[in-house]
Design a protein around this motif. Structure first.
Motif, mmCIF file in Angstrom:
data_model
loop_
_atom_site.group_PDB
_atom_site.id
_atom_site.type_symbol
_atom_site.label_atom_id
_atom_site.label_comp_id
_atom_site.label_asym_id
_atom_site.label_seq_id
_atom_site.Cartn_x
_atom_site.Cartn_y
_atom_site.Cartn_z
ATOM 1 N N GLY A 73 15.669 6.089 20.607
ATOM 2 C CA GLY A 73 14.407 6.433 21.224
ATOM 3 C C GLY A 73 13.515 7.293 20.359
ATOM 4 N N LEU A 74 13.761 7.291 19.054
ATOM 5 C CA LEU A 74 12.969 8.116 18.133
ATOM 6 C C LEU A 74 12.108 7.232 17.235
ATOM 7 C CD1 LEU A 74 15.655 10.784 17.164
ATOM 8 C CD2 LEU A 74 13.784 11.032 18.806
ATOM 9 N N ASP A 75 11.279 6.402 17.850
ATOM 10 C CA ASP A 75 10.386 5.546 17.070
ATOM 11 C C ASP A 75 9.292 6.390 16.417
ATOM 12 O OD1 ASP A 75 11.478 2.922 17.582
ATOM 13 O OD2 ASP A 75 10.829 3.202 19.661
ATOM 14 N N GLY A 76 8.778 5.887 15.295
ATOM 15 C CA GLY A 76 7.640 6.523 14.652
ATOM 16 C C GLY A 76 7.967 7.795 13.901
ATOM 17 N N ARG A 77 9.241 8.088 13.709
ATOM 18 C CA ARG A 77 9.613 9.328 13.038
ATOM 19 C C ARG A 77 9.881 9.155 11.547
ATOM 20 N NH1 ARG A 77 11.442 13.288 16.539
ATOM 21 N NH2 ARG A 77 10.680 12.890 18.653
ATOM 22 N N VAL A 78 9.966 7.904 11.069
ATOM 23 C CA VAL A 78 10.252 7.648 9.654
ATOM 24 C C VAL A 78 9.248 6.639 9.128
ATOM 25 C CG1 VAL A 78 11.926 6.755 7.977
ATOM 26 C CG2 VAL A 78 12.713 8.113 9.911
ATOM 27 N N GLU A 79 8.764 6.904 7.930
ATOM 28 C CA GLU A 79 7.789 5.999 7.321
ATOM 29 C C GLU A 79 8.005 5.998 5.813
ATOM 30 O OE1 GLU A 79 3.064 6.302 6.962
ATOM 31 O OE2 GLU A 79 3.742 5.959 9.038
ATOM 32 N N MET A 80 7.717 4.874 5.175
ATOM 33 C CA MET A 80 7.809 4.789 3.717
ATOM 34 C C MET A 80 6.480 4.336 3.156
ATOM 35 S SD MET A 80 10.597 2.881 1.292
ATOM 36 C CE MET A 80 10.754 3.383 -0.427
ATOM 37 N N GLN A 81 6.006 5.038 2.131
ATOM 38 C CA GLN A 81 4.787 4.660 1.434
ATOM 39 C C GLN A 81 5.054 4.663 -0.071
ATOM 40 O OE1 GLN A 81 1.046 6.301 2.589
ATOM 41 N NE2 GLN A 81 1.727 6.815 4.662
ATOM 42 N N PHE A 82 4.213 3.953 -0.804
ATOM 43 C CA PHE A 82 4.367 3.868 -2.257
ATOM 44 C C PHE A 82 3.109 4.430 -2.910
ATOM 45 C CE2 PHE A 82 6.972 0.595 -0.334
ATOM 46 C CZ PHE A 82 8.188 0.837 -0.941
ATOM 47 N N ILE A 83 3.266 5.603 -3.518
ATOM 48 C CA ILE A 83 2.131 6.330 -4.096
ATOM 49 C C ILE A 83 2.531 6.847 -5.466
ATOM 50 C CG2 ILE A 83 0.568 8.298 -3.820
ATOM 51 C CD1 ILE A 83 1.163 8.181 -0.798
ATOM 52 N N SER A 84 1.661 6.697 -6.433
ATOM 53 C CA SER A 84 1.913 7.275 -7.759
ATOM 54 C C SER A 84 1.902 8.787 -7.670
ATOM 55 C CB SER A 84 0.839 6.808 -8.749
ATOM 56 O OG SER A 84 0.942 7.557 -9.943
ATOM 57 N N GLY A 85 2.827 9.424 -8.380
ATOM 58 C CA GLY A 85 2.901 10.882 -8.388
ATOM 59 C C GLY A 85 1.661 11.539 -8.946
ATOM 60 N N ASP A 114 -1.480 13.902 -0.489
ATOM 61 C CA ASP A 114 -1.914 14.832 0.564
ATOM 62 C C ASP A 114 -2.316 14.074 1.830
ATOM 63 O OD1 ASP A 114 -1.539 16.758 -1.352
ATOM 64 O OD2 ASP A 114 -3.680 17.034 -1.792
ATOM 65 N N LYS A 115 -3.052 13.010 1.628
ATOM 66 C CA LYS A 115 -3.536 12.222 2.772
ATOM 67 C C LYS A 115 -2.367 11.606 3.528
ATOM 68 C CE LYS A 115 -6.591 8.334 3.889
ATOM 69 N NZ LYS A 115 -7.470 7.280 3.329
ATOM 70 N N ALA A 116 -1.379 11.082 2.770
ATOM 71 C CA ALA A 116 -0.222 10.442 3.401
ATOM 72 C C ALA A 116 0.568 11.448 4.235
ATOM 73 C CB ALA A 116 0.683 9.820 2.329
ATOM 74 N N VAL A 117 0.754 12.666 3.691
ATOM 75 C CA VAL A 117 1.495 13.694 4.432
ATOM 76 C C VAL A 117 0.745 14.089 5.695
ATOM 77 C CG1 VAL A 117 2.374 16.061 4.332
ATOM 78 C CG2 VAL A 117 2.668 14.559 2.365
ATOM 79 N N ALA A 118 -0.558 14.280 5.564
ATOM 80 C CA ALA A 118 -1.365 14.717 6.713
ATOM 81 C C ALA A 118 -1.369 13.655 7.814
ATOM 82 C CB ALA A 118 -2.784 15.025 6.260
ATOM 83 N N GLU A 119 -1.570 12.406 7.437
ATOM 84 C CA GLU A 119 -1.625 11.327 8.428
ATOM 85 C C GLU A 119 -0.271 11.121 9.090
ATOM 86 O OE1 GLU A 119 -3.230 7.887 6.562
ATOM 87 O OE2 GLU A 119 -5.298 8.655 6.563
ATOM 88 N N PHE A 120 0.792 11.247 8.293
ATOM 89 C CA PHE A 120 2.124 11.066 8.887
ATOM 90 C C PHE A 120 2.433 12.201 9.860
ATOM 91 C CE2 PHE A 120 6.801 11.734 8.668
ATOM 92 C CZ PHE A 120 7.178 10.537 9.280
ATOM 93 N N ALA A 121 2.020 13.410 9.509
ATOM 94 C CA ALA A 121 2.250 14.546 10.409
ATOM 95 C C ALA A 121 1.563 14.319 11.751
ATOM 96 C CB ALA A 121 1.752 15.833 9.768
ATOM 97 N N LYS A 122 0.360 13.735 11.728
ATOM 98 C CA LYS A 122 -0.347 13.433 12.975
ATOM 99 C C LYS A 122 0.434 12.420 13.818
ATOM 100 C CE LYS A 122 -5.071 14.248 11.267
ATOM 101 N NZ LYS A 122 -6.367 13.591 10.941
ATOM 102 N N LYS A 123 0.971 11.397 13.123
ATOM 103 C CA LYS A 123 1.747 10.376 13.838
ATOM 104 C C LYS A 123 2.985 10.976 14.488
ATOM 105 C CE LYS A 123 0.379 6.587 10.731
ATOM 106 N NZ LYS A 123 0.895 5.607 9.713
ATOM 107 N N VAL A 124 3.665 11.847 13.714
ATOM 108 C CA VAL A 124 4.885 12.459 14.245
ATOM 109 C C VAL A 124 4.550 13.387 15.415
ATOM 110 C CG1 VAL A 124 6.817 13.998 13.697
ATOM 111 C CG2 VAL A 124 6.128 12.245 12.078
ATOM 112 N N LYS A 125 3.450 14.085 15.291
ATOM 113 C CA LYS A 125 3.027 14.976 16.384
ATOM 114 C C LYS A 125 2.801 14.169 17.657
ATOM 115 C CE LYS A 125 -0.343 18.551 17.573
ATOM 116 N NZ LYS A 125 -1.528 19.332 17.128
#
Length: 696
Positions: free
Chosen positions: A658-670, A677-688
């Motif tokens: 029952g823990l959907d939406g808690r894990v995500e994978m993205q591919f971004i150059s270091g 920054d954008k990926a972390v911020a957007e994912f935090a919103k989803k998890v919230k």
């Protein structure tokens, strides 16, 4: 778990990668390069300094025999091992972290000479707890590297860094102390020194007994190089110089003459171009700087002087061969074929020696050639308590070879002082070559070359000509390492013989033996780690730094993130070390920028287990964002795909809870921090949002 155990350089010294085996100091090259790839520079510096007391000097001028045996040579090109060592010592935040010597033993050792051998012996004995004093005949310390290596290759500041670190161990340095003049062995013994090490090097240049060799414009290499180090010139501007010699010292002399304003500069030597013992890059750089080499393959016959007493050139005779059928130095000449290398100044750079006849008056025996007689096992001379190491004992060679010789001598001296036998050397074994089937699957990656100043920028001054790697170049170069012998290992008691490892390995390393056993051939393993999470029985261990301890690192990072008491969900970001993240100093910049977010890296996300992701939630994470290398940037075949599979498996299991939406994978150059920054911020919103919604 420390990097010493993970890389097994300490636990298994008998099995070494070819680079480490070839290095006279047997440095854990594989280990510190893995740390560079992961941006752990202070740890890399500490690992380098465990076996190398002169890391900055070696990182700048070492002839790097290790690179000649790099297994990547069979794929594309060797790693720039020296360049990465230099990068570490120039860029680690604290490269000279304080070392702690053993408790004082109350015994004094005197070392005569402060070159690479003397400095190594001083370092090692100080670390063992002995009170060490270094006596140097000149006004400054460093020996051959201080006075004989031009500053365009080795700046004085670089030498001082290493010497200051040795002094910090409690080693005392005394200058202007010349054995045989204002210092004797008897004096030292009266001062309470229980062991004395002679490591004076080979400070005297050798010439040739040919006509007019005593002319005022016939110079010797070492005095010439020393004068240049002191800011003086022994030649006039515009002088046409003939340098006699074919080794690295001859190249140093010729290139120094260029910087002092010489006109034509010619090399004359017995060897033909392809036979010259100088390092290939030294020859190439000399040619770039206009050094002429038309008289390679010619032996000096006479210094030519005109009626007014001025040198007009060096008469040479054709050298038919340098070595005889037994490969002994025994030149043969064609006296009928003579040639003149034109010039008004001759500089001999054909070899070095030591004038140590004074030692006979101190009851130290010499052989009929005036060389020290030294026991090869105990390193003791004919006089009890007097030892010798380095070039004065073993003859000329690389600085790193003199250092290795001194290390053995230091152990012998310690044994003598403790009344014990000299310890036997532990046998070591070199990993074999890579099999063709493995080599063919290794991804080609271009070597990152160190940069040189343009010729016109460097030939009129002594500015250091080589610039080190940028952070991006260093990480890219470090990730080329094949991590030989530091990959997967089979754990017998756990194996269920499911053969998953055999099926998933892209290099064909795991095999089934005729006896029906699984053999993960660690000597062929490429450390991709794909088999590591694929094993259902946890029967595969992994030696590479940064893999085995990922869960404890996650737990620590999450604990720190929660300590910031940041509003919103606690996010763990798992990212790939082998993307060029350290280009932007991620560990410093991002840690500040993303306080309250846990950042943990892995050397390729293919080594990540679904269990690792699940454990993050046990440790207090509300969500896990996995950031991998984009496109085809992964160093390993199918690494990206396997990482995605493990993330998908974790998502499936979490979904069942029952823990959907808690894990995500993205591919971004270091390099693309804004995207990160954008990926972390957007994912935090989803998890919230997911944590706010009622569980299914």
């Amino acid at each position: 778990m420390t990097h010493h155990v993970e890389t097994k350089a300490a636990a298994e010294p008998q099995v070494m990668p070819p680079c480490q085996y070839t290095c006279p100091l047997h440095q854990d090259i594989r280990g510190y390069i893995a740390l560079v790839a992961q941006g752990r520079l202070d740890e890399a510096a500490a690992l380098i300094r465990e076996t190398n007391p002169l890391p900055s000097i070696c990182g700048t001028i070492c002839a790097h025999p290790c690179e000649s045996k790099c297994r990547r040579l069979a794929v594309d090109d060797a790693l720039s091992i020296r360049g990465l060592k230099r990068y570490v010592m120039e860029n680690a935040p604290n490269p000279y972290a304080t070392k702690k010597p053993a408790p004082p033993k109350g015994k004094k050792v005197a070392i005569i000479g402060s070159g690479p051998a003397g400095l190594t012996a001083a370092h090692d004995l100080a670390m063992m707890g002995y009170t060490v004093t270094v006596f140097e005949r000149t006004e400054d310390f460093g020996g051959a590297v201080r006075w004989g290596v031009p500053s365009y290759r080795l700046p004085l500041e670089t030498i001082k860094k290493d010497i200051e670190a040795i002094a910090a161990l409690g080693v005392e340095f005394k200058a202007n102390m010349d054995l045989g003049k204002n210092l004797t062995i008897d004096d030292l013994e009266k001062q309470g020194y229980e062991a004395i090490i002679l490591s004076m090097g080979l400070p005297d240049s050798r010439g040739l007994p040919i006509p007019n060799n005593n002319h005022k414009d016939v110079l010797m290499a070492l005095p010439f190089l020393r004068a240049a180090r002191e800011g003086k010139s022994l030649i006039r501007k515009g002088a046409n110089v003939v340098v006699v010699g074919s080794g690295n010292v001859a190249m140093d002399v010729a290139r120094t003459a260029r910087r002092l304003g010489a006109g034509k500069i010619r090399i004359a030597c017995l060897e033909k171009r392809h036979e010259m013992p100088a390092s290939p890059w030294e020859i190439e750089e000399a040619l770039e700087e206009g050094i002429e080499m038309e008289h390679c393959g010619w032996g000096p016959n006479a210094v030519m002087v005109d009626s007014s007493g001025r040198i007009t050139g060096l008469q040479c005779r054709e050298c038919v061969c340098v070595f005889d059928e037994n490969k002994r130095f025994n030149p043969k000449y064609n006296d009928q074929n003579l040639s003149i290398a034109e010039g008004d100044t001759i500089i001999f750079a054909i070899g070095q020696g030591a004038i140590i006849n004074y030692l006979k008056d101190m009851n130290v025996a010499l052989n009929e050639r005036g060389q020290l007689i030294v026991n090869p096992k105990t390193f003791m001379t004919s006089r009890k308590g007097v030892f010798s190491c380095g070039e004065v004992a073993k003859g000329p060679g690389l600085a790193v070879e003199a250092m290795a010789h001194a290390r053995k001598a230091a152990k012998a001296v310690a044994a003598y002082l403790e009344g014990k036998p000299v310890p036997e050397e532990e046998p070591i074994v070199c990993l074999p070559e890579l099999e063709e089937g493995v080599r063919s699957e290794v991804k080609h990656q271009d070597r990152q070359e160190l940069h040189l100043l343009e010729v016109e920028e460097r030939i009129n001054n002594f500015t250091p000509i080589e610039t080190g790697f940028t952070p991006e170049e260093a990480v890219r170069e470090a990730r080329r390492c094949l991590s030989c012998g530091a990959g997967a290992e089979w754990i017998r008691g756990k194996c269920a013989f499911c053969l998953n490892c055999v099926r998933v390995c892209p290099f064909g390393v795991p095999v089934v033996t005729p006896a029906g056993r699984v053999d993960i051939r660690f000597e062929q393993c490429q450390a991709c780690g794909i088999c590591y999470p694929a094993c259902p029985g946890d029967a595969i261990g992994f030696r590479m730094t940064g893999v085995a301890e990922v869960q404890p690192r996650m737990q620590l990072a999450l604990k720190e993130a929660k300590s910031h008491k940041k509003a919103g969900p606690v996010i763990l970001v798992l990212y790939c070390d082998f993307d060029a993240y350290d280009v932007t100093n991620l560990r410093q910049v991002m840690k500040e920028k993303h306080k309250g977010t846990a950042l943990v890296s892995l050397p390729c996300l293919a080594k990540m287990k679904a269990l690792d992701v699940l454990k993050a939630f046990e440790y207090g994470a509300d969500g896990v964002l996995v950031i991998g290398c984009p496109n085809n940037d992964c160093a390993y075949p199918n690494g990206k795909e396997w990482a995605a599979k493990h993330v998908a498996e974790a998502k499936r299991l979490l979904g069942e809870m029952g823990l959907d939406g808690r894990v995500e994978m993205q591919f971004i150059s270091g390099i693309k921090l804004d995207e990160f920054d954008k990926a972390v911020a957007e994912f935090a919103k989803k998890v919230k949002a997911a944590t706010a919604a009622p569980a299914k």
